[in-house]
Design a protein around this motif. Sequence first.
Motif, mmCIF file in Angstrom:
data_model
loop_
_atom_site.group_PDB
_atom_site.id
_atom_site.type_symbol
_atom_site.label_atom_id
_atom_site.label_comp_id
_atom_site.label_asym_id
_atom_site.label_seq_id
_atom_site.Cartn_x
_atom_site.Cartn_y
_atom_site.Cartn_z
ATOM 1 N N MET A 15 0.817 -1.208 0.000
ATOM 2 C CA MET A 15 0.000 0.000 0.000
ATOM 3 C C MET A 15 0.854 1.263 0.000
ATOM 4 O O MET A 15 0.550 2.227 -0.703
ATOM 5 N N VAL A 16 1.920 1.262 0.789
ATOM 6 C CA VAL A 16 2.814 2.433 0.814
ATOM 7 C C VAL A 16 3.507 2.589 -0.539
ATOM 8 O O VAL A 16 3.705 3.717 -1.026
ATOM 9 N N LEU A 17 3.858 1.476 -1.179
ATOM 10 C CA LEU A 17 4.434 1.544 -2.516
ATOM 11 C C LEU A 17 3.429 2.150 -3.493
ATOM 12 O O LEU A 17 3.797 2.949 -4.372
ATOM 13 N N PHE A 18 2.158 1.788 -3.331
ATOM 14 C CA PHE A 18 1.108 2.376 -4.158
ATOM 15 C C PHE A 18 1.048 3.887 -3.951
ATOM 16 O O PHE A 18 0.947 4.660 -4.912
ATOM 17 N N MET A 19 1.112 4.321 -2.705
ATOM 18 C CA MET A 19 1.093 5.757 -2.403
ATOM 19 C C MET A 19 2.288 6.470 -3.024
ATOM 20 O O MET A 19 2.183 7.593 -3.517
ATOM 21 N N LEU A 20 3.444 5.800 -2.970
ATOM 22 C CA LEU A 20 4.666 6.416 -3.494
ATOM 23 C C LEU A 20 4.621 6.532 -5.016
ATOM 24 O O LEU A 20 5.008 7.559 -5.583
ATOM 25 N N LEU A 21 4.120 5.486 -5.675
ATOM 26 C CA LEU A 21 4.089 5.489 -7.134
ATOM 27 C C LEU A 21 2.999 6.403 -7.687
ATOM 28 O O LEU A 21 3.161 7.015 -8.746
ATOM 29 N N PRO B 39 6.410 15.512 2.083
ATOM 30 C CA PRO B 39 5.893 15.656 3.450
ATOM 31 C C PRO B 39 4.401 15.376 3.593
ATOM 32 O O PRO B 39 3.970 14.746 4.564
ATOM 33 N N GLY B 40 3.598 15.819 2.614
ATOM 34 C CA GLY B 40 2.154 15.601 2.727
ATOM 35 C C GLY B 40 1.782 14.142 2.667
ATOM 36 O O GLY B 40 1.003 13.643 3.479
ATOM 37 N N ASP B 41 2.352 13.412 1.695
ATOM 38 C CA ASP B 41 2.071 11.982 1.575
ATOM 39 C C ASP B 41 2.657 11.188 2.740
ATOM 40 O O ASP B 41 2.090 10.190 3.175
ATOM 41 N N PHE B 42 3.811 11.641 3.258
ATOM 42 C CA PHE B 42 4.419 10.950 4.398
ATOM 43 C C PHE B 42 3.512 11.037 5.623
ATOM 44 O O PHE B 42 3.313 10.046 6.336
ATOM 45 N N GLU B 43 2.953 12.218 5.857
ATOM 46 C CA GLU B 43 2.047 12.379 7.002
ATOM 47 C C GLU B 43 0.822 11.493 6.834
ATOM 48 O O GLU B 43 0.380 10.830 7.778
ATOM 49 N N MET B 44 0.267 11.455 5.624
ATOM 50 C CA MET B 44 -0.899 10.621 5.347
ATOM 51 C C MET B 44 -0.572 9.146 5.558
ATOM 52 O O MET B 44 -1.340 8.393 6.165
ATOM 53 N N ALA B 45 0.609 8.711 5.055
ATOM 54 C CA ALA B 45 1.007 7.308 5.200
ATOM 55 C C ALA B 45 1.233 6.942 6.659
ATOM 56 O O ALA B 45 0.878 5.843 7.094
ATOM 57 N N GLY C 13 -5.155 0.596 7.052
ATOM 58 C CA GLY C 13 -3.826 0.372 7.592
ATOM 59 C C GLY C 13 -3.811 -0.871 8.464
ATOM 60 O O GLY C 13 -4.757 -1.668 8.470
ATOM 61 N N SER C 14 -2.754 -1.022 9.211
ATOM 62 C CA SER C 14 -2.559 -2.236 10.001
ATOM 63 C C SER C 14 -3.189 -2.088 11.384
ATOM 64 O O SER C 14 -2.681 -1.361 12.234
ATOM 65 N N ILE C 15 -4.309 -2.765 11.605
ATOM 66 C CA ILE C 15 -4.961 -2.796 12.916
ATOM 67 C C ILE C 15 -4.643 -4.151 13.532
ATOM 68 O O ILE C 15 -5.191 -5.176 13.126
ATOM 69 N N GLY C 16 -3.734 -4.166 14.474
ATOM 70 C CA GLY C 16 -3.264 -5.413 15.045
ATOM 71 C C GLY C 16 -4.163 -5.939 16.148
ATOM 72 O O GLY C 16 -5.044 -5.247 16.659
ATOM 73 N N PHE C 17 -3.954 -7.190 16.505
ATOM 74 C CA PHE C 17 -4.534 -7.878 17.656
ATOM 75 C C PHE C 17 -5.998 -8.277 17.503
ATOM 76 O O PHE C 17 -6.476 -9.100 18.269
ATOM 77 N N VAL C 18 -6.736 -7.708 16.534
ATOM 78 C CA VAL C 18 -8.126 -8.143 16.353
ATOM 79 C C VAL C 18 -8.155 -9.607 15.940
ATOM 80 O O VAL C 18 -8.919 -10.419 16.479
ATOM 81 N N GLY C 19 -7.294 -9.972 14.971
ATOM 82 C CA GLY C 19 -7.233 -11.347 14.512
ATOM 83 C C GLY C 19 -6.668 -12.316 15.529
ATOM 84 O O GLY C 19 -6.807 -13.530 15.377
ATOM 85 N N LEU C 20 -6.009 -11.803 16.569
ATOM 86 C CA LEU C 20 -5.486 -12.649 17.637
ATOM 87 C C LEU C 20 -6.500 -12.835 18.755
ATOM 88 O O LEU C 20 -6.763 -13.952 19.207
ATOM 89 N N ILE C 21 -7.101 -11.734 19.184
ATOM 90 C CA ILE C 21 -7.954 -11.762 20.372
ATOM 91 C C ILE C 21 -9.351 -12.303 20.061
ATOM 92 O O ILE C 21 -9.907 -13.103 20.833
#
Length: 340
Positions: A106-112, A182-188, A265-273
């Motif tokens: 996804m970040v590569l998509f944003m960069l390209l 800077p703008g895309d970095f903040e968004m990412a 984005g990456s929401i962790g722990f839902v798939g674990l808990i």
Amino acid sequence: MPERKRGKLWTVIFVCAAIIATAVYISLTNGTFDISVMEVVKTLLRLDPVHEHDLVIFDFRLPRIVIALLLGLGLGIAGAVIQGIARNPLADPGLLGINAGAGTAMVLFMLLFQGSISGTGWLSIMALPLFGLIGGLVAVTLILWFAQERGQLDSQRLILVGIAIGSGFSAITLYLSLKMNPGDFEMATVWLTGSIYNANWRFIAAMIPWLVLLIPLLWLKSRVLDVMQLQEASSQGLGVDVHRERKLLLLGSVGLVSACVAVSGSIGFVGLIAPHIARRLVGLHYNRVIPVSGLVGMAMVVVGDLIGKTVFAPAELPVGIVISIIGVPYFIFLLLKNRM
């Protein structure tokens, strides 16, 4: 299913639905601009609509709630399936590096395509899950390659390899994000923390086809997942092609995770808990664990988002951070429990 277990299942479903409904009610009616229940009902039913209410409900609050529910559903079910495949209660899309692989794509998509992520074009919106799927598949391919020993998948090695692969993808993601303006970095950066603040109906439209297609297919494999909890030789003796089924189930799980990561984005722990809670509530059979994991995941994400935008007001904490605050102590508890 015995009557007692059926009654317990319906009780669990009712309680989860009540928690979700309460969180949705509070999210719709409370905020910087408070709206009464009657005003919400009139707006939804198009009875004497008011422009300000339409804007707040349809453009801001309702898309965010729907995204949160879909994310919890997808991540909870994907986590349950991945734990079943690995036969390891600590397996999770985040720990196995699937989130990190999809996030790197996804970040590569944003960069390209700088700025396309925030554009309104359907092409950019619908391309997001595809990029995430490619990244997730690359991560899974590497994990399966390194985690196998003599053609057999080692569940302990799977976790270690997943953590290593995830760390590698996270490093690549950081490098790519530093190449942004800077703008895309903040968004990412905001996106990578697991945020749904920019939820909209087009993101929902991009997610729904994946969930509608993959969730029923994974649920239909419930019996296969039950059999796969046995030793591999025993599973094959019962007529299950373990290697084929594992690949199909992994592919379906990666598709779900990628669709979720693409919009939040990456929401962790839902798939674990969520699967752990589901197994404690309804037992070990996957025909019950999969739907209940989805419901628990929905409750976790919608409540986490509510906490993030109300408890810390006027600041807003991304839902990924809120769930991580809850998830880290629970993960430590699981580690200690498995060592005992």
